[in-house]
Design a protein around this motif. Structure first.
Motif, PDB file in Angstrom:
ATOM      1  N   UNK B   1       0.845  -1.214   0.000  1.00  0.00           N
ATOM      2  CA  UNK B   1       0.000   0.000   0.000  1.00  0.00           C
ATOM      3  C   UNK B   1       0.872   1.253   0.000  1.00  0.00           C
ATOM      4  N   UNK B   2       1.802   1.295   0.956  1.00  0.00           N
ATOM      5  CA  UNK B   2       2.690   2.448   0.968  1.00  0.00           C
ATOM      6  C   UNK B   2       3.516   2.515  -0.308  1.00  0.00           C
ATOM      7  N   UNK B   3       3.915   1.334  -0.709  1.00  0.00           N
ATOM      8  CA  UNK B   3       4.662   1.247  -1.940  1.00  0.00           C
ATOM      9  C   UNK B   3       3.857   1.841  -3.089  1.00  0.00           C
ATOM     10  N   UNK B   4       2.587   1.437  -3.127  1.00  0.00           N
ATOM     11  CA  UNK B   4       1.724   1.930  -4.184  1.00  0.00           C
ATOM     12  C   UNK B   4       1.686   3.459  -4.196  1.00  0.00           C
ATOM     13  N   UNK B   5       1.459   4.003  -3.030  1.00  0.00           N
ATOM     14  CA  UNK B   5       1.369   5.460  -2.974  1.00  0.00           C
ATOM     15  C   UNK B   5       2.689   6.086  -3.412  1.00  0.00           C
ATOM     16  N   UNK B   6       3.762   5.456  -3.008  1.00  0.00           N
ATOM     17  CA  UNK B   6       5.071   5.986  -3.371  1.00  0.00           C
ATOM     18  C   UNK B   6       5.189   6.212  -4.886  1.00  0.00           C
ATOM     19  N   UNK B   7       4.580   5.303  -5.633  1.00  0.00           N
ATOM     20  CA  UNK B   7       4.653   5.411  -7.086  1.00  0.00           C
ATOM     21  C   UNK B   7       3.999   6.686  -7.602  1.00  0.00           C
ATOM     22  N   UNK B   8       3.120   7.254  -6.787  1.00  0.00           N
ATOM     23  CA  UNK B   8       2.432   8.458  -7.247  1.00  0.00           C
ATOM     24  C   UNK B   8       3.081   9.741  -6.748  1.00  0.00           C
ATOM     25  N   UNK B   9       4.197   9.608  -6.047  1.00  0.00           N
ATOM     26  CA  UNK B   9       4.871  10.823  -5.600  1.00  0.00           C
ATOM     27  C   UNK B   9       5.735  11.352  -6.748  1.00  0.00           C
ATOM     28  N   UNK B  10       6.352  12.485  -6.509  1.00  0.00           N
ATOM     29  CA  UNK B  10       7.136  13.117  -7.572  1.00  0.00           C
ATOM     30  C   UNK B  10       8.310  12.224  -7.970  1.00  0.00           C
ATOM     31  N   UNK B  11       8.418  11.890  -9.237  1.00  0.00           N
ATOM     32  CA  UNK B  11       9.493  11.020  -9.677  1.00  0.00           C
ATOM     33  C   UNK B  11      10.382  11.717 -10.693  1.00  0.00           C
ATOM     34  N   UNK B  12      11.669  11.590 -10.529  1.00  0.00           N
ATOM     35  CA  UNK B  12      12.585  12.161 -11.506  1.00  0.00           C
ATOM     36  C   UNK B  12      13.800  11.266 -11.667  1.00  0.00           C
ATOM     37  N   UNK B  13      14.366  11.240 -12.830  1.00  0.00           N
ATOM     38  CA  UNK B  13      15.609  10.507 -13.070  1.00  0.00           C
ATOM     39  C   UNK B  13      16.799  11.442 -13.151  1.00  0.00           C
ATOM     40  N   UNK B  14      16.576  12.740 -12.999  1.00  0.00           N
ATOM     41  CA  UNK B  14      17.668  13.708 -13.104  1.00  0.00           C
ATOM     42  C   UNK B  14      18.218  14.036 -11.724  1.00  0.00           C
ATOM     43  N   UNK B  15      19.529  13.920 -11.559  1.00  0.00           N
ATOM     44  CA  UNK B  15      20.157  14.245 -10.277  1.00  0.00           C
ATOM     45  C   UNK B  15      19.925  15.721  -9.943  1.00  0.00           C
ATOM     46  N   UNK B  16      19.964  16.553 -10.967  1.00  0.00           N
ATOM     47  CA  UNK B  16      19.745  17.986 -10.795  1.00  0.00           C
ATOM     48  C   UNK B  16      18.403  18.259 -10.129  1.00  0.00           C
ATOM     49  N   UNK B  17      17.384  17.551 -10.572  1.00  0.00           N
ATOM     50  CA  UNK B  17      16.050  17.761  -9.999  1.00  0.00           C
ATOM     51  C   UNK B  17      15.967  17.185  -8.589  1.00  0.00           C
ATOM     52  N   UNK B  18      16.635  16.053  -8.383  1.00  0.00           N
ATOM     53  CA  UNK B  18      16.653  15.477  -7.035  1.00  0.00           C
ATOM     54  C   UNK B  18      17.304  16.458  -6.075  1.00  0.00           C
ATOM     55  N   UNK B  19      18.377  17.105  -6.555  1.00  0.00           N
ATOM     56  CA  UNK B  19      19.058  18.099  -5.718  1.00  0.00           C
ATOM     57  C   UNK B  19      18.127  19.298  -5.448  1.00  0.00           C
ATOM     58  N   UNK B  20      17.450  19.770  -6.482  1.00  0.00           N
ATOM     59  CA  UNK B  20      16.540  20.908  -6.309  1.00  0.00           C
ATOM     60  C   UNK B  20      15.454  20.594  -5.286  1.00  0.00           C
ATOM     61  N   UNK B  21      14.917  19.369  -5.381  1.00  0.00           N
ATOM     62  CA  UNK B  21      13.875  18.962  -4.437  1.00  0.00           C
ATOM     63  C   UNK B  21      14.426  18.951  -3.017  1.00  0.00           C
ATOM     64  N   UNK B  22      15.664  18.446  -2.885  1.00  0.00           N
ATOM     65  CA  UNK B  22      16.255  18.356  -1.549  1.00  0.00           C
ATOM     66  C   UNK B  22      16.570  19.749  -0.986  1.00  0.00           C
ATOM     67  N   UNK B  23      16.988  20.659  -1.868  1.00  0.00           N
ATOM     68  CA  UNK B  23      17.293  22.023  -1.438  1.00  0.00           C
ATOM     69  C   UNK B  23      16.059  22.758  -0.932  1.00  0.00           C
ATOM     70  N   UNK B  24      14.923  22.406  -1.518  1.00  0.00           N
ATOM     71  CA  UNK B  24      13.696  23.105  -1.168  1.00  0.00           C
ATOM     72  C   UNK B  24      13.686  24.497  -1.765  1.00  0.00           C
ATOM     73  N   UNK B  25      12.584  25.224  -1.564  1.00  0.00           N
ATOM     74  CA  UNK B  25      12.445  26.548  -2.162  1.00  0.00           C
ATOM     75  C   UNK B  25      13.509  27.520  -1.664  1.00  0.00           C
ATOM     76  N   UNK B  26      14.047  27.255  -0.473  1.00  0.00           N
ATOM     77  CA  UNK B  26      15.059  28.195   0.043  1.00  0.00           C
ATOM     78  C   UNK B  26      16.439  27.945  -0.547  1.00  0.00           C
ATOM     79  N   UNK B  27      16.558  26.890  -1.314  1.00  0.00           N
ATOM     80  CA  UNK B  27      17.830  26.558  -1.951  1.00  0.00           C
ATOM     81  C   UNK B  27      18.971  26.463  -0.933  1.00  0.00           C
TER      82      UNK B  27
END
Lengths: 333, 333, 333, 333
Positions: B1-27
């Motif tokens: 179930x949790x796994x299922x939901x996980x599939x619907x979260x934001x997904x990216x294959x780009x490290x750049x985007x993963x970094x942006x997500x981790x930085x948050x809006x405050x960078x």
């Protein structure tokens, strides 16, 4: 500007969905639109008749006949079901030809619309590749054509971006030269419902209209323009990204409407958002790539091949008396 | 179930985007992740170095080097810009090889991952078709190979649904037999940002990981598993439908946050929706066709051909000293 | 030099033809080669057994079993006959598997040899595209595989010119990784007889040998090398230009032998031309483009699609108990 | 009967070869046929002008202009030479347009004749895929078309066996609708000389004639029929099997003629064989598969892609002022 926003509203190429939208959630019957539903073996057949201008205006579709086959289990890969659907489609298509007055010896031109380089838009060309073509024998050795085979030719005219020419211009040019008695145009469609993608086939006698389909097919292929009947066969293979976004908004209303008093308040406010606000929201989300984003299942290659095979086999069976369900496999590849 | 939901979260294959997500809006800068940005001629180059486990955990990417080329105008069809990007990509790729210690005579195996029948997943096979292959000459007539050409072989292993075999198994089998010195794996990716689709190229020395890419490519092609360096080249060609839905929810917050006191109240309430509520909303919208719906521009065939050409020409230039920007066109088709 | 000339002598990949050549016009029985012929419905089945080294040397073929289906009318496009041939081929293939000890649960790897870009060499890849693949289900959801389906995987390894890797190396690598119980290798062949092109199917348990086939497939795929049985399915789709030239010389002898005393004298002299003179004549004619000129009917695309369909449908029927002639069409495209 | 035999005589689609045949071994000049030869960088350019009916009858070709590029080394895969040939072809094509009065703003329709499923017949469709198409911009956004781009559309009409319609009918229909100012028709040809296969390009202003080309392209695409100029670009990609057989007979005469008194006697007798005897010999050899057997090098896929690229790049350079040798690679794929 209004035009732009219009592109982000709910878009569908299926008459059935246009009717559902017009009926609203209360499913109010629509004057001028006649409906007949039949269901068996997991296949739902809906025969819509838009009988007059009033009905036409109400659902935004041309006066004419629309037959829709819905087979929710079709994406499951069940080969028995695929064979069943092929037979039902062949029978419905034959009945449809009879109903609109197309005789057993009428010459057919099959037109496979769409772009063979874009998987979900390649339905038309794929069907053309698998239909049984006979016109060359009628032209070159007419006395040697075995009985039971209709005069059939077929063409995939490409899309504007590949040829620089509207597909309708190509088709009209070919009609002028080869004088078929009727046209069968096959095209990939857009649905507003994810469930209907690759599970639905629509047959209609209204031709192909401007802006329909997912490709660049402007001007129309219609009886009025061509002077001969044009049966359109359409299969929804994508929905537009704007549909998804609209679905989210709808779903949120429902979601919050069923919740706590707190969330119900949200719903109330969502209801107050004007149609224009809603559309500009959708526009904003999709802006970076424009309104022509399409949504499609990842396994689209398998689905499209299966359904192209159903349509091609069905057409071969319906068009040629000598072809029947037991030997149709031999004519498609 | 949790796994299922996980599939619907934001997904990216780009490290750049993963970094942006981790930085948050405050960078907020992320310890353990080093970044170097350079911009010229409409091409933005970001060199990320995930230096240690802390950085790796923070952005959810393996320790390693990531170079990303972003060219927002690339979809415009400007052939001058395409040539420029090819040159920059070739230069960056050459530098990348040098940096990770790949010598001028190292033998390369190019692997084109993905499904050639699904347009947005066909990048890998398309690149393979256009790369300059020389290994056969090294095997058959080694003394006749002209100087300036590296030993290069290439294969498009297909996807599980077509062959019944994981592409990584095919590749490992070929490596065992042919003993290349390093692998270059090309794959179509999913981005979380519509702007980056078909405008971005990522080079990384971390191989291909389970679940990456838009196709069925489970087990990994990594240095640990293969014993040789594996450079992954990825281009986002789709985003997942769940990303679009998530974007709508984000956009609504922003939208209402900038509005009247009335709409601001909506935003407040949207903020209170829990992450799980949000994910289940996304799931509900996409349920009918599952989480593997992909979103792609309608003109995907043109974009994918252009960018495959850039990658193939860039590789040919970077791998073979005898090939340079003035003659590279002759080697690609 | 001798090697060169050898390339211009009569070449065939069919054991049946090798035997005919060895028998000579007098059709002398060959010790060590057993033959059984059966004919019905326009299909001639020849079961050759090369039982020992003497037979092997006599006809220049490996010890083993060879079954050949000859269907002279197959190019006629008769769909009824095509269905019949599919059934007969499926039955013969099933018998063949039984005879060489391949059990009902043995796992198969189908290998489609040849170059998909060259129409007469594309038989193998075409068959692979149309076979029913199940291994992924056995790997991922083994308890959900319905009974009646064998574990089958399939791969088209490409040719040396496309990948830089011998197809046999690719296949051996995949075998090491996926451990099938036996191999089925499909390949386009060269015949010495124009009549047999696209009308003949050979099944043999001797694998694929160096220099066989019309592509570049050096090293062998044989039981000795692979450690598992390798059934080869071959269809002649071309003959070499040198065969045509040799045919001319043969035909001239016959022609002049039946003529006036005057022409009979020519024949006498033609007979005196040494084998070496003959070969260097052939070489001279074909010099400009080398010995790899192939001769093929112009309608090769239709023939190859039809016969690929027969082989794929036949294999699907023979390999999976759940597939039979009434539903096989649903599994091929 | 005579017709049948005629099919087995020497056939060529090249005006240059027709002229050579007419000249005979003594190379007698032919009244009414003007010839200009130029040679540089391994490229031989022959400009033939068939000036009147006498010349036309003598070589069996229509009155008109024929430019032939012969590049014996072209099959060697030398990319530098390929670029050179592209430039020379572009220049010759531009001069040709000027000479026959086609202005810089004349609208072009490019027609790629042939069957995309048969490798040696796929030249036309391959070229069409790689030409720069602009007509859609002239139709939809005429004021936004950048200077330097001509109005160009392109179509690959398929062959009779695929569509049931003569390609000339399709093309005429499209011309009626889209009104181009001139046609460029690209087609694979048959040569009588193995050396010229895939090394020769012919440009002619005489359109495409009944029976030309290797496909089924009956009726003509000529100025007389279409009312607009039709430039034909042809590349020999095959020769007919009957040509090979004829070559053997020729070669034998020469061979024996140079030999001992004994073999010279054979030659004498071969000379006495009547033309009819010779043709019926050829017929007998090829009977089993008919006169439409084609001979082609095994590596035809590489050759055809290279030469299609040369023709497409050359056309893009010649048709659009904005395209030149330094940027042409960006427009072809």
């Amino acid at each position: 500007m209004e035009l732009d926003l219009h592109l982000y509203s709910v878009r569908t190429d299926l008459a059935l969905e246009a009717k559902e939208l017009a009926e609203g959630p209360q499913r109010n019957p629509i004057p001028g639109v006649n409906e007949e539903v039949q269901e068996a073996d997991g296949i739902k057949i809906t025969r819509l008749q838009v009988g007059n201008e009033m009905g036409s205006r109400a659902i935004g579709r041309t006066v004419g006949n629309y037959v829709t086959l819905e087979v929710p289990a079709l994406r499951g890969g069940d080969t028995g079901l695929q064979q069943k659907v092929t037979e039902v489609f062949a029978r419905e298509f034959e009945d449809f030809m009879t109903r609109i007055g197309i005789g057993k010896n009428s010459k057919a031109l099959i037109v496979g619309l769409g772009n063979w380089n874009v998987t979900p838009d390649s339905l038309g060309p794929l069907v053309v590749e698998n239909t049984l073509i006979t016109r060359q024998f009628y032209e070159l050795v007419p006395d040697q054509v075995e009985p039971g085979y209709r005069n059939v030719s077929a063409v995939a005219p490409g899309v504007l971006g590949l040829t620089g020419i509207e597909s309708s211009e190509v088709v009209q040019g070919i009609i002028d030269r080869t004088r078929p008695d009727f046209i069968i145009a096959i095209d990939a469609l857009a649905s507003r419902s994810l469930e209907r993608i690759n599970t639905t086939i629509q047959i209609a006698d209204i031709g192909i209209h401007p802006g329909s389909g997912i490709g660049n097919k402007r001007r129309g292929l219609t009886r009025e323009i061509l002077g001969i009947p044009c049966i359109a066969i359409g299969v929804p293979t994508v929905c537009y990204a704007s549909t998804i976004v609209n679905n989210v908004l709808e779903m949120m209303k429902t979601h919050f409407g069923q919740g706590t008093p707190h969330t119900k308040k949200i719903m109330g406010m969502l209801d107050e958002i004007s149609e224009n606000e809603r559309l500009s929201l959708v526009k904003e989300v999709l802006e970076p790539l424009g309104h022509d984003l399409i949504v499609t299942p990842k396994e689209i290659d398998e689905f499209i091949e299966e359904i192209a095979n159903i349509v091609a086999s069905g057409l071969n069976t319906a068009l040629h008396e000598a072809v029947d369900p037991t030997n149709v496999g031999a004519y498609t590849h």
